[in-house]
Design a protein around this motif. Structure first.
Motif, short mmCIF file in Angstrom:
data_model
loop_
_atom_site.label_atom_id
_atom_site.label_comp_id
_atom_site.label_asym_id
_atom_site.label_seq_id
_atom_site.Cartn_x
_atom_site.Cartn_y
_atom_site.Cartn_z
N ARG A 1 -2.80 0.44 -9.34
CA ARG A 1 -2.89 -1.09 -9.12
C ARG A 1 -1.48 -1.62 -9.74
N GLN A 2 -1.25 -1.29 -10.78
CA GLN A 2 -0.03 -1.73 -11.44
C GLN A 2 1.18 -1.31 -10.70
N PHE A 3 1.38 -0.41 -10.38
CA PHE A 3 2.49 -0.06 -9.57
C PHE A 3 2.64 -0.83 -8.09
N MET A 4 1.57 -1.17 -7.55
CA MET A 4 1.50 -1.74 -6.22
C MET A 4 1.73 -3.09 -6.65
N VAL B 1 -3.46 -1.00 1.45
CA VAL B 1 -2.09 -1.03 1.19
C VAL B 1 -1.75 0.30 2.61
N VAL B 2 -0.68 -0.34 3.23
CA VAL B 2 -0.38 0.70 4.28
C VAL B 2 1.08 0.94 4.19
N THR C 1 -3.06 -4.30 5.85
CA THR C 1 -3.79 -4.51 6.91
C THR C 1 -5.13 -4.51 6.69
N SER C 2 -6.08 -5.20 7.75
CA SER C 2 -7.46 -5.11 7.64
C SER C 2 -7.87 -4.11 8.87
N GLN D 1 -2.65 4.95 4.86
CA GLN D 1 -3.06 3.92 3.84
C GLN D 1 -2.95 4.91 2.69
N LEU D 2 -2.77 3.97 1.55
CA LEU D 2 -2.29 4.49 0.26
C LEU D 2 -3.90 4.15 -0.36
N GLU D 3 -4.39 5.24 -1.32
CA GLU D 3 -5.62 4.93 -2.22
C GLU D 3 -4.70 4.29 -3.50
N ILE D 4 -5.68 3.06 -3.89
CA ILE D 4 -5.12 2.26 -5.24
C ILE D 4 -6.33 2.77 -6.22
#
Length: 140
Positions: free
Chosen positions: A38-41, A25-26, A124-125, A136-139
């Motif tokens: 993960r639930q928020f995302m 996630v960016v 993105t990859s 980048q966000l940490e999940i």
């Protein structure tokens, strides 16, 4: 024994490079969050969460439904199938209760939009070391 060792090192190198290419996630660098659940995302990408915790409006950007990186991201990061996410968007649009995300055609276009739009989120990859204006966000 040297051949076995070389094979092991090559295999580890390939696995490491595959892990480095995992979708992430960016967000626009103006987002204050460093990690989210993960639930928020899932709620963000399902277009249910309209604002970041600091009050900034969320702007979701995705690749086309059939893009390999979109499929991989939805399965590995959101833990649902792409058709399920599409059904959520279509239901919201049809009922008039929401809208679908902004679709971009390439990862480069995604990064450009994320860099410009305040509150933007995507995935993105690509390696973000040289990218300015995004993080980048940490999940968890």
């Amino acid at each position: 024994m040297k051949i076995f060792r070389a094979i092991v090192l090559i295999t580890l190198g390939l696995l490491t490079s595959l892990c480095a290419q995992a979708e992430g996630v960016v967000v626009n660098s103006g987002i204050t969050e460093m990690s989210v659940s993960r639930q928020f995302m899932l709620s963000v990408f399902a277009m249910r969460t309209q604002r970041w915790p600091d009050g900034t409006p969320v702007q979701v950007f995705v690749l086309p439904d059939d893009h390999p990186h979109h499929i991989q991201f939805v399965k590995s990061s959101l833990h649902i199938y792409p058709y399920q996410l599409r059904n959520i968007w279509d239901r919201a649009v049809f009922s008039g209760s929401g809208h679908s995300p902004h679709v971009v055609q390439t990862e480069q276009e995604m990064l450009e939009r994320l860099r410009i739009v305040k509150g933007a989120v995507g995935y993105t990859s690509k390696d973000l070391e040289d990218e300015q204006g995004v993080k980048q966000l940490e999940i968890y």
